[in-house]
Design a protein around this motif. Structure first.
Motif, short mmCIF file in Angstrom:
data_model
loop_
_atom_site.label_atom_id
_atom_site.label_comp_id
_atom_site.label_asym_id
_atom_site.label_seq_id
_atom_site.Cartn_x
_atom_site.Cartn_y
_atom_site.Cartn_z
N GLN A 25 0.83 -1.20 0.00
CA GLN A 25 0.00 0.00 0.00
C GLN A 25 0.87 1.26 0.00
O GLN A 25 0.57 2.23 -0.70
CB GLN A 25 -0.92 0.01 1.22
N ASP A 26 1.92 1.25 0.81
CA ASP A 26 2.85 2.38 0.85
C ASP A 26 3.44 2.64 -0.53
O ASP A 26 3.44 3.77 -1.02
CB ASP A 26 3.99 2.11 1.83
N ARG A 27 3.94 1.59 -1.13
CA ARG A 27 4.61 1.73 -2.43
C ARG A 27 3.64 2.21 -3.52
O ARG A 27 4.00 3.05 -4.34
CB ARG A 27 5.26 0.40 -2.84
N GLU A 28 2.43 1.68 -3.50
CA GLU A 28 1.45 2.10 -4.50
C GLU A 28 1.05 3.56 -4.31
O GLU A 28 0.85 4.30 -5.28
CB GLU A 28 0.21 1.20 -4.44
N ALA A 29 0.96 4.00 -3.05
CA ALA A 29 0.63 5.40 -2.78
C ALA A 29 1.73 6.32 -3.29
O ALA A 29 1.46 7.35 -3.92
CB ALA A 29 0.41 5.60 -1.28
N ILE A 30 2.97 5.95 -3.04
CA ILE A 30 4.11 6.77 -3.50
C ILE A 30 4.13 6.82 -5.02
O ILE A 30 4.29 7.90 -5.62
CB ILE A 30 5.44 6.21 -2.95
N LYS A 31 3.96 5.68 -5.67
CA LYS A 31 4.00 5.65 -7.13
C LYS A 31 2.83 6.41 -7.74
O LYS A 31 2.91 6.88 -8.88
CB LYS A 31 4.04 4.21 -7.63
N SER A 32 1.74 6.57 -6.98
CA SER A 32 0.59 7.34 -7.45
C SER A 32 0.91 8.82 -7.59
O SER A 32 0.16 9.56 -8.24
CB SER A 32 -0.60 7.17 -6.50
N LEU A 33 2.00 9.27 -6.98
CA LEU A 33 2.40 10.68 -7.08
C LEU A 33 2.94 11.00 -8.48
O LEU A 33 3.00 12.16 -8.87
CB LEU A 33 3.47 11.02 -6.04
N ALA A 34 3.34 9.98 -9.22
CA ALA A 34 3.83 10.18 -10.59
C ALA A 34 2.66 10.33 -11.55
O ALA A 34 1.55 9.86 -11.29
CB ALA A 34 4.72 9.01 -11.00
N GLY A 35 2.91 11.01 -12.68
CA GLY A 35 1.88 11.17 -13.69
C GLY A 35 1.92 12.54 -14.34
O GLY A 35 2.87 13.30 -14.17
#
Length: 306
Positions: A25-35
């Motif tokens: 969950q942590d990693r997915e949240a961090i990667k969600s900052l990209a875009g």
């Protein structure tokens, strides 16, 4: 004894799965900052302990920004932000954020462009992510530690750290020298929000004096990737130079317990030297070795002695 072994056999896999689920969950949240984003910046001073203090004008601006993942390993995620201006015809390498898990070392900002290396205990970092934020030239800005929280459909991370003045005030103000940042990042249905409760501090040998407090809201709203075509082309040309820059800076950080930077050399700011060198590297197709030689020379010119 057999009952205890059976209980452990049932419980331990569940605990392991739970820990892994939190990490995922942590990693997915961090990667969600990209875009690809449209970003709005809003800042307003809210309070001062000095009744005679004159509040500065509110800051409002907007821009387009592409945040691209450069590294994605289990305990480290690197995201580079690119500022897109004049439609899609002008690109500026913007800030970078390195997310590291249970990282024992950080650079803590003191004052006057000086950072000090600090080693943290295992208890200080357990289950926590460090967000290491870098300037446009990959020099340090601030590094902060916090725990990602996932509850009631909300995904957020909160921290506190000292930093230099923001660029919107760096060349305009000298009445304070440290921005104590209260940072909170959280995901939204449209992207993510960077909410700040900041303290503007004058730090001297006798201690800290609070000048004013400030509220900041940076909203990242997802937008159409089609308007970032030139940005992607530009980064493809520049990315090798900036990879060499990151690796050169990493070597400098490893070799120094204190990083103190001079503001100007030959009347030029550090980022001006880096941007010019990056353009020259692309134009002349330099090797990685030549890039690193030029980058190291620039960094050492700005690295204050003692």
């Amino acid at each position: 004894m057999k009952k205890l072994q059976l209980l452990l056999a049932l419980v331990l896999p569940v605990l392991g799965a739970s820990a892994q689920s939190k990490m995922d969950q942590d990693r997915e949240a961090i990667k969600s900052l990209a875009g690809f984003y449209k970003v709005t910046f809003n800042y307003a001073e809210t309070f001062s302990p000095d009744d005679d203090y004159k509040f500065h004008e509110r800051h409002r601006s907007s821009a387009k920004e592409w945040a691209v993942i450069l590294e994605d390993s289990p305990k480290k995620i690197v995201i580079q932000h690119l500022l897109v201006m004049r439609g899609d015809s002008m690109i500026i390498k913007h800030w970078r954020e390195d997310w590291t898990y249970e990282d024992p070392q950080i650079l803590v900002y003191d004052k006057n462009d000086t950072w000090k290396k600090v080693t943290l205990s295992a208890n200080d970092i357990k289950g926590k992510w460090t967000q290491k934020v870098y300037q446009v030239d990959d020099s340090p800005r601030y590094q902060a530690i916090g725990t990602w929280v996932h509850v009631d459909g909300r995904h957020q991370w909160q921290s506190n750290a000292d930093s230099p003045l923001p660029r919107r005030e760096y060349t305009e103000r000298s009445d304070y020298n440290v921005l104590n940042r209260g940072n909170m990042l959280y995901l939204t249905p449209k992207g993510w929000m960077f909410e700040q409760d900041n303290k503007k501090i004058l730090r001297t040998e006798s201690g800290d004096k609070l000048l004013a407090m400030e509220k900041g809201m940076e909203e990242f709203i997802k937008t159409d990737p089609k308007s970032f075509g030139y940005a992607q082309t530009w980064w493809k040309q520049q990315q090798n130079f900036w990879k060499d820059a990151r690796e050169t800076w990493d070597a400098i950080f490893a070799a120094n317990n204190v990083i103190k930077l001079t503001s100007k050399v030959d009347n030029k700011l550090l980022y001006e030297q880096f941007f010019a060198l990056g353009d020259q590297s692309v134009k002349e197709n330099w090797s990685s070795a030549k890039n690193k030689e030029g980058i190291r020379k620039i960094i050492l010119a700005y690295l204050a002695k003692g």
